[in-house]
Design a protein around this motif. Sequence first.
Motif, PDB file in Angstrom:
ATOM      1  N   TRP A 205       0.839  -1.198   0.000  1.00 17.73           N
ATOM      2  CA  TRP A 205       0.000   0.000   0.000  1.00 17.73           C
ATOM      3  C   TRP A 205       0.879   1.255   0.000  1.00 17.73           C
ATOM      4  N   TRP A 206       1.971   1.219   0.753  1.00 20.09           N
ATOM      5  CA  TRP A 206       2.884   2.367   0.787  1.00 20.09           C
ATOM      6  C   TRP A 206       3.554   2.553  -0.570  1.00 20.09           C
ATOM      7  N   ARG A 207       3.891   1.474  -1.215  1.00 19.24           N
ATOM      8  CA  ARG A 207       4.456   1.531  -2.560  1.00 19.24           C
ATOM      9  C   ARG A 207       3.420   2.068  -3.544  1.00 19.24           C
ATOM     10  N   HIS A 208       2.164   1.625  -3.382  1.00 18.05           N
ATOM     11  CA  HIS A 208       1.078   2.098  -4.242  1.00 18.05           C
ATOM     12  C   HIS A 208       0.852   3.596  -4.040  1.00 18.05           C
ATOM     13  N   THR A 209       0.963   4.049  -2.803  1.00 16.68           N
ATOM     14  CA  THR A 209       0.788   5.476  -2.496  1.00 16.68           C
ATOM     15  C   THR A 209       1.901   6.309  -3.110  1.00 16.68           C
ATOM     16  N   GLY A 210       3.131   5.807  -3.012  1.00 14.65           N
ATOM     17  CA  GLY A 210       4.270   6.543  -3.545  1.00 14.65           C
ATOM     18  C   GLY A 210       4.543   6.287  -5.006  1.00 14.65           C
ATOM     19  N   ARG A 211       3.850   5.279  -5.592  1.00 17.63           N
ATOM     20  CA  ARG A 211       4.026   4.917  -6.996  1.00 17.63           C
ATOM     21  C   ARG A 211       5.459   4.497  -7.325  1.00 17.63           C
ATOM     22  N   SER A 212       6.231   4.169  -6.307  1.00 19.23           N
ATOM     23  CA  SER A 212       7.632   3.830  -6.532  1.00 19.23           C
ATOM     24  C   SER A 212       8.119   2.923  -5.414  1.00 19.23           C
ATOM     25  N   LEU A 213       9.063   2.029  -5.723  1.00 17.95           N
ATOM     26  CA  LEU A 213       9.645   1.170  -4.698  1.00 17.95           C
ATOM     27  C   LEU A 213      10.455   1.949  -3.672  1.00 17.95           C
ATOM     28  N   LEU A 214      10.810   3.195  -3.999  1.00 24.16           N
ATOM     29  CA  LEU A 214      11.540   4.006  -3.026  1.00 24.16           C
ATOM     30  C   LEU A 214      10.750   4.177  -1.737  1.00 24.16           C
ATOM     31  N   ALA A 215       9.418   4.243  -1.848  1.00 30.31           N
ATOM     32  CA  ALA A 215       8.587   4.475  -0.665  1.00 30.31           C
ATOM     33  C   ALA A 215       8.675   3.329   0.345  1.00 30.31           C
ATOM     34  N   PRO A 216       8.376   2.076  -0.041  1.00 32.39           N
ATOM     35  CA  PRO A 216       8.505   0.993   0.939  1.00 32.39           C
ATOM     36  C   PRO A 216       9.946   0.688   1.322  1.00 32.39           C
ATOM     37  N   MET A 217      10.884   0.952   0.401  1.00 29.57           N
ATOM     38  CA  MET A 217      12.292   0.731   0.746  1.00 29.57           C
ATOM     39  C   MET A 217      12.716   1.602   1.913  1.00 29.57           C
ATOM     40  N   ALA A 218      12.280   2.857   1.904  1.00 29.10           N
ATOM     41  CA  ALA A 218      12.641   3.776   2.992  1.00 29.10           C
ATOM     42  C   ALA A 218      12.045   3.313   4.313  1.00 29.10           C
ATOM     43  N   VAL A 219      10.761   2.915   4.286  1.00 28.28           N
ATOM     44  CA  VAL A 219      10.100   2.454   5.512  1.00 28.28           C
ATOM     45  C   VAL A 219      10.734   1.156   6.007  1.00 28.28           C
ATOM     46  N   HIS A 220      11.009   0.252   5.095  1.00 22.91           N
ATOM     47  CA  HIS A 220      11.604  -1.042   5.439  1.00 22.91           C
ATOM     48  C   HIS A 220      12.996  -0.855   6.041  1.00 22.91           C
ATOM     49  N   THR A 221      13.789   0.030   5.444  1.00 21.92           N
ATOM     50  CA  THR A 221      15.134   0.294   5.967  1.00 21.92           C
ATOM     51  C   THR A 221      15.063   0.912   7.352  1.00 21.92           C
ATOM     52  N   ALA A 222      14.159   1.872   7.528  1.00 20.99           N
ATOM     53  CA  ALA A 222      14.017   2.513   8.840  1.00 20.99           C
ATOM     54  C   ALA A 222      13.607   1.491   9.893  1.00 20.99           C
ATOM     55  N   THR A 223      12.709   0.578   9.531  1.00 20.13           N
ATOM     56  CA  THR A 223      12.224  -0.427  10.482  1.00 20.13           C
ATOM     57  C   THR A 223      13.328  -1.402  10.865  1.00 20.13           C
ATOM     58  N   ASN A 224      14.005  -1.976   9.865  1.00 21.78           N
ATOM     59  CA  ASN A 224      15.015  -2.993  10.155  1.00 21.78           C
ATOM     60  C   ASN A 224      16.304  -2.400  10.710  1.00 21.78           C
ATOM     61  N   SER A 225      16.848  -1.410  10.026  1.00 22.01           N
ATOM     62  CA  SER A 225      18.096  -0.800  10.488  1.00 22.01           C
ATOM     63  C   SER A 225      17.875  -0.018  11.775  1.00 22.01           C
ATOM     64  N   GLY A 226      16.775   0.731  11.823  1.00 20.69           N
ATOM     65  CA  GLY A 226      16.475   1.487  13.033  1.00 20.69           C
ATOM     66  C   GLY A 226      16.204   0.582  14.214  1.00 20.69           C
ATOM     67  N   GLY A 227      15.505  -0.528  13.970  1.00 22.52           N
ATOM     68  CA  GLY A 227      15.247  -1.471  15.058  1.00 22.52           C
ATOM     69  C   GLY A 227      16.512  -2.106  15.585  1.00 22.52           C
ATOM     70  N   LEU A 228      17.431  -2.456  14.688  1.00 26.04           N
ATOM     71  CA  LEU A 228      18.696  -3.046  15.125  1.00 26.04           C
ATOM     72  C   LEU A 228      19.516  -2.035  15.922  1.00 26.04           C
ATOM     73  N   ALA A 229      19.567  -0.793  15.434  1.00 23.71           N
ATOM     74  CA  ALA A 229      20.321   0.245  16.145  1.00 23.71           C
ATOM     75  C   ALA A 229      19.729   0.492  17.528  1.00 23.71           C
ATOM     76  N   ALA A 230      18.395   0.511  17.623  1.00 22.07           N
ATOM     77  CA  ALA A 230      17.744   0.723  18.910  1.00 22.07           C
ATOM     78  C   ALA A 230      18.034  -0.440  19.859  1.00 22.07           C
ATOM     79  N   ALA A 231      17.977  -1.670  19.330  1.00 21.37           N
ATOM     80  CA  ALA A 231      18.270  -2.838  20.158  1.00 21.37           C
ATOM     81  C   ALA A 231      19.709  -2.795  20.660  1.00 21.37           C
ATOM     82  N   TRP A 232      20.625  -2.387  19.796  1.00 25.76           N
ATOM     83  CA  TRP A 232      22.031  -2.291  20.189  1.00 25.76           C
ATOM     84  C   TRP A 232      22.213  -1.267  21.315  1.00 25.76           C
ATOM     85  N   LEU A 233      21.518  -0.142  21.206  1.00 27.04           N
ATOM     86  CA  LEU A 233      21.610   0.891  22.239  1.00 27.04           C
ATOM     87  C   LEU A 233      21.092   0.378  23.578  1.00 27.04           C
ATOM     88  N   VAL A 234      19.969  -0.332  23.544  1.00 27.57           N
ATOM     89  CA  VAL A 234      19.371  -0.845  24.774  1.00 27.57           C
ATOM     90  C   VAL A 234      20.274  -1.897  25.409  1.00 27.57           C
TER      91      VAL A 234
END
Length: 238
Positions: A205-234
């Motif tokens: 749906w996010w890709r459909h909204t943005g009409r481009s794979l860039l949209a879900p790629m950004a969200v996916h990267t933030a979720t996975n990379s951001g989650g790992l960084a947050a876990a490392w900090l904790v």
Amino acid sequence: MSVRTGGGPRVLAVVVAVLLLAAATFLANRVLPGWAYPVCGTIAALLLVVLARASGVASPEMGLGRRHLGRGAVVGLIGMGVVLLAFGVALAVPALRPLFDDGRVGSPDLTEVLWQTLIRIPLGTVLIEEVAFRGVLPALLGADQRWRWGPVLGAAGLFGLWHLLPSLALVRNAAVAETFGGFPLWLVSALAMLGAAGAGVFLHWWRHTGRSLLAPMAVHTATNSGGLAAAWLVLAHR
């Protein structure tokens, strides 16, 4: 689920794409050295795009059209901002920090964390998953640039199955273990794959909204990379 015009060739392309993904995940997780993980993901993503183009799929149908790059980037950055804000709030609230207490992270140093968050995850995980499950497979199943539930759910179901092996290690997360510790592993795994399939629908749906794979790629990267960084900090400061 229906395969659009092209019948036989498109069905064959879907089968080849699934086999290619199976081979890629086996090689990346069981055969190749760790440094080759993003290389394998990148090559597999390129092969999937070549396969789709050879089957008659146009670039815009896969979310790879140049016309909507700007829109996709804006929608992606908005989604990325929301995800990172949510992580920031969770880190600031002590009661929510156990969500990041994940034994799968281990105790990496800063160099390893940077490698994981900036290279391994974006190129080895996000790129292949978004190209495959929000780009190539939905297009081969008939989604083109419109929202069609059959192709969306078909690709999302395959995305859920893609997470079979990772789901088996979920009980190493403290919050998951506390919530589902009494359940058999197969049920935890099934629920995790169902959750991944739901996430696949949202990302499409996010890709459909943005009409481009860039949209879900950004969200996916933030979720996975951001989650790992947050876990490392904790884990590093508990």
